[in-house]
Scaffold this motif. Structure first.
Motif, PDB file in Angstrom:
ATOM      1  N   TRP A   1      56.760 -31.487  73.900  1.00 44.47           N
ATOM      2  CA  TRP A   1      55.803 -32.589  73.789  1.00 44.47           C
ATOM      3  C   TRP A   1      55.548 -33.259  75.139  1.00 44.47           C
ATOM      4  O   TRP A   1      54.479 -33.816  75.375  1.00 44.47           O
ATOM      5  N   GLY A   2      56.503 -33.196  76.038  1.00 43.06           N
ATOM      6  CA  GLY A   2      56.343 -33.867  77.317  1.00 43.06           C
ATOM      7  C   GLY A   2      55.358 -33.199  78.255  1.00 43.06           C
ATOM      8  O   GLY A   2      54.933 -33.805  79.240  1.00 43.06           O
ATOM      9  N   TYR A   3      54.985 -31.941  77.976  1.00 40.50           N
ATOM     10  CA  TYR A   3      54.027 -31.233  78.818  1.00 40.50           C
ATOM     11  C   TYR A   3      52.637 -31.389  78.210  1.00 40.50           C
ATOM     12  O   TYR A   3      52.416 -31.051  77.048  1.00 40.50           O
ATOM     13  N   TRP A   4      51.684 -31.873  78.987  1.00 43.18           N
ATOM     14  CA  TRP A   4      50.389 -32.273  78.432  1.00 43.18           C
ATOM     15  C   TRP A   4      49.674 -31.134  77.713  1.00 43.18           C
ATOM     16  O   TRP A   4      49.079 -31.336  76.645  1.00 43.18           O
ATOM     17  N   ARG A   5      49.714 -29.916  78.270  1.00 43.32           N
ATOM     18  CA  ARG A   5      48.966 -28.824  77.647  1.00 43.32           C
ATOM     19  C   ARG A   5      49.561 -28.458  76.275  1.00 43.32           C
ATOM     20  O   ARG A   5      48.834 -28.196  75.317  1.00 43.32           O
ATOM     21  N   SER A   6      50.879 -28.450  76.187  1.00 45.07           N
ATOM     22  CA  SER A   6      51.524 -28.169  74.899  1.00 45.07           C
ATOM     23  C   SER A   6      51.198 -29.264  73.885  1.00 45.07           C
ATOM     24  O   SER A   6      50.924 -28.992  72.716  1.00 45.07           O
ATOM     25  N   ARG A   7      51.246 -30.507  74.345  1.00 44.70           N
ATOM     26  CA  ARG A   7      50.936 -31.633  73.456  1.00 44.70           C
ATOM     27  C   ARG A   7      49.482 -31.566  72.991  1.00 44.70           C
ATOM     28  O   ARG A   7      49.183 -31.806  71.816  1.00 44.70           O
ATOM     29  N   TYR A   8      48.565 -31.235  73.897  1.00 45.79           N
ATOM     30  CA  TYR A   8      47.159 -31.111  73.527  1.00 45.79           C
ATOM     31  C   TYR A   8      46.973 -30.003  72.490  1.00 45.79           C
ATOM     32  O   TYR A   8      46.156 -30.124  71.576  1.00 45.79           O
ATOM     33  N   HIS A   9      47.724 -28.926  72.647  1.00 42.62           N
ATOM     34  CA  HIS A   9      47.636 -27.831  71.678  1.00 42.62           C
ATOM     35  C   HIS A   9      48.053 -28.308  70.289  1.00 42.62           C
ATOM     36  O   HIS A   9      47.386 -28.015  69.291  1.00 42.62           O
ATOM     37  N   ALA A  10      49.170 -29.022  70.228  1.00 41.12           N
ATOM     38  CA  ALA A  10      49.644 -29.538  68.941  1.00 41.12           C
ATOM     39  C   ALA A  10      48.652 -30.538  68.360  1.00 41.12           C
ATOM     40  O   ALA A  10      48.344 -30.511  67.161  1.00 41.12           O
ATOM     41  N   LYS A  11      48.120 -31.411  69.205  1.00 37.36           N
ATOM     42  CA  LYS A  11      47.169 -32.416  68.721  1.00 37.36           C
ATOM     43  C   LYS A  11      45.843 -31.781  68.309  1.00 37.36           C
ATOM     44  O   LYS A  11      45.178 -32.265  67.377  1.00 37.36           O
ATOM     45  N   ALA A  12      45.440 -30.712  68.982  1.00 38.21           N
ATOM     46  CA  ALA A  12      44.223 -30.003  68.582  1.00 38.21           C
ATOM     47  C   ALA A  12      44.383 -29.428  67.176  1.00 38.21           C
ATOM     48  O   ALA A  12      43.438 -29.429  66.374  1.00 38.21           O
TER      49      ALA A  12
ATOM     50  N   LEU B   1      52.145 -37.995  61.088  1.00 44.87           N
ATOM     51  CA  LEU B   1      51.554 -37.882  62.422  1.00 44.87           C
ATOM     52  C   LEU B   1      50.063 -37.591  62.366  1.00 44.87           C
ATOM     53  O   LEU B   1      49.432 -37.392  63.406  1.00 44.87           O
ATOM     54  N   ASP B   2      49.455 -37.578  61.154  1.00 47.09           N
ATOM     55  CA  ASP B   2      48.029 -37.291  61.054  1.00 47.09           C
ATOM     56  C   ASP B   2      47.176 -38.381  61.696  1.00 47.09           C
ATOM     57  O   ASP B   2      46.027 -38.142  62.070  1.00 47.09           O
ATOM     58  N   GLU B   3      47.754 -39.583  61.869  1.00 39.23           N
ATOM     59  CA  GLU B   3      46.997 -40.664  62.500  1.00 39.23           C
ATOM     60  C   GLU B   3      46.671 -40.364  63.960  1.00 39.23           C
ATOM     61  O   GLU B   3      45.814 -41.022  64.564  1.00 39.23           O
ATOM     62  N   LEU B   4      47.323 -39.358  64.537  1.00 39.60           N
ATOM     63  CA  LEU B   4      47.013 -38.972  65.913  1.00 39.60           C
ATOM     64  C   LEU B   4      45.601 -38.394  66.039  1.00 39.60           C
ATOM     65  O   LEU B   4      45.098 -38.237  67.154  1.00 39.60           O
TER      66      LEU B   4
END
Length: 356
Positions: free
Chosen positions: A239-250, A294-297
């Motif tokens: 989660w601390g790496y932006w690209r991985s986090r963006y992937h999860a949030k996408a 976490l759907d509120e993200l």
């Protein structure tokens, strides 16, 4: 399936199986007689041995010798161990999915085995051939080598990092085929929930990249009159790496826009390791964790604690090729989907008519 009471032999064999599998034994002199070995047992153990020896009608010495010889021969035969493991996992697979033993034949290829034959271990061993392995692998999403007893990993981890369409294809295909929603599970270790992830996002990745979020897809399948849940294990993303986090949030954003469900569970590190390493079967995983949302993200309002990233997430989702899958679910029929049948069959990647 009923719990089977372990016999004395089973217990000792399991104990012995954790010892080195290969022990170099010296040549045996056939003229050599038995060697007397003095062993001291606690009183309760001695009483237990006496009772079993008396029941079998042998001396205590013969009982101990017979038992240990059987353990030695069994644990030194990996072929026997694998076959025993295969039979055990065959029943475990159905039991974990809530399938009664009497219903097992309904989940196998036609005329594979009868209910009465399920009592015969050799019948089950003979049943487990290539087509049956393939059938169970496809039905339950488990690995063939795990079923065979030659691997401890029940699931193969799938990758969608830097390939967002890989996981979106699975979700879209299932939703178009069945009309049902997919449950996307996000797993974290105990104590790491939304507030903790928000803190990690704003700190140095190098000191926090060990905080992973693990992704699992849960599908419902109808087999005859019964419904079972099957699972796919996907990426573990720092989660601390932006690209991985963006992937999860996408992925969260896609689920929110297509009425697929998301849920997060924090589990003890031990349980989490068992699941993500494939050592535990996924049915019932929800009972082992603490659920959090976490759907509120994906929401564009003040309820989203990381709303400042949402615009970037939408742009990232589009750049990574997510838009066609949104369109496929919103307009799920030809001619919008150019290769509808081939896509549903998994033969071709999705092709969308982008014209209005």
């Amino acid at each position: 399936m009923k719990k089977v009471k372990l016999s004395l032999f089973d217990i000792l064999a399991r104990l012995g199986s954790s010892a080195p599998t290969k022990v170099d034994l010296p040549p045996i002199d056939p003229t050599e007689g038995r060697v007397t070995q003095s062993v001291r047992f606690p009183p309760k153990v001695r009483q237990w041995i006496n009772a079993h020896a008396e029941h079998l009608g042998v001396s205590v010495q013969d009982f101990i010798s017979l038992t240990m010889k059987g353990v030695m021969e069994t644990t030194s035969s990996p072929q026997t161990d694998e076959l025993d493991t295969m039979v055990m996992r065959f029943f475990l697979l159905f039991e974990s999915h809530g399938i009664a033993t009497a219903d097992i034949p309904n989940f196998l290829p036609p005329n594979s085995i009868t209910r009465s034959e399920l009592r015969d271990t050799n019948k089950i061993i003979d049943l487990m051939d290539g087509p049956v392995f393939e059938h169970l692998q496809k039905l339950f999403g488990i690995e063939r080598d795990w079923l065979k007893g030659s691997s401890d990993c029940a699931y193969r981890s799938r990758q969608f990092y830097k390939n967002l369409p890989a996981i979106l294809s699975e979700i879209t295909r299932y939703k178009l085929k069945t009309g049902n929603s997919v449950n996307v599970l996000f797993l974290t270790r105990s104590g790491v929930e939304l507030a903790e992830l928000a803190k990690i996002k704003n700190e140095d990745c190098e000191t926090n990249d060990y905080e992973y979020i693990h992704i699992v897809l849960k599908f419902e399948k109808r087999v005859g009159s019964q419904t079972i849940a099957t699972y796919q294990l996907w990426d573990s993303l720092p989660w601390g790496y932006w690209r991985s986090r963006y992937h999860a949030k996408a992925l969260i954003y896609f689920c929110d826009k297509t009425q697929n469900y998301t849920a997060a569970y924090s589990l003890s590190q031990e349980k989490l390791n068992d699941f993500i390493c494939g050592r535990a079967l996924f049915p019932g995983i929800e009972r082992h964790g603490n659920r959090w949302l976490l759907d509120e993200l994906a929401w564009d309002d003040d309820r989203n604690p990381e709303r400042d990233e949402l615009t970037a997430i939408k742009r990232y989702f589009k750049e990574q090729g997510g838009e066609p899958y949104l369109n496929a679910i919103r307009h799920p029929y030809p001619p919008k989907i150019k290769n509808y049948d081939a896509f549903l069959a998994g033969a071709e990647p999705l092709r969308i008519d982008e014209s209005d």
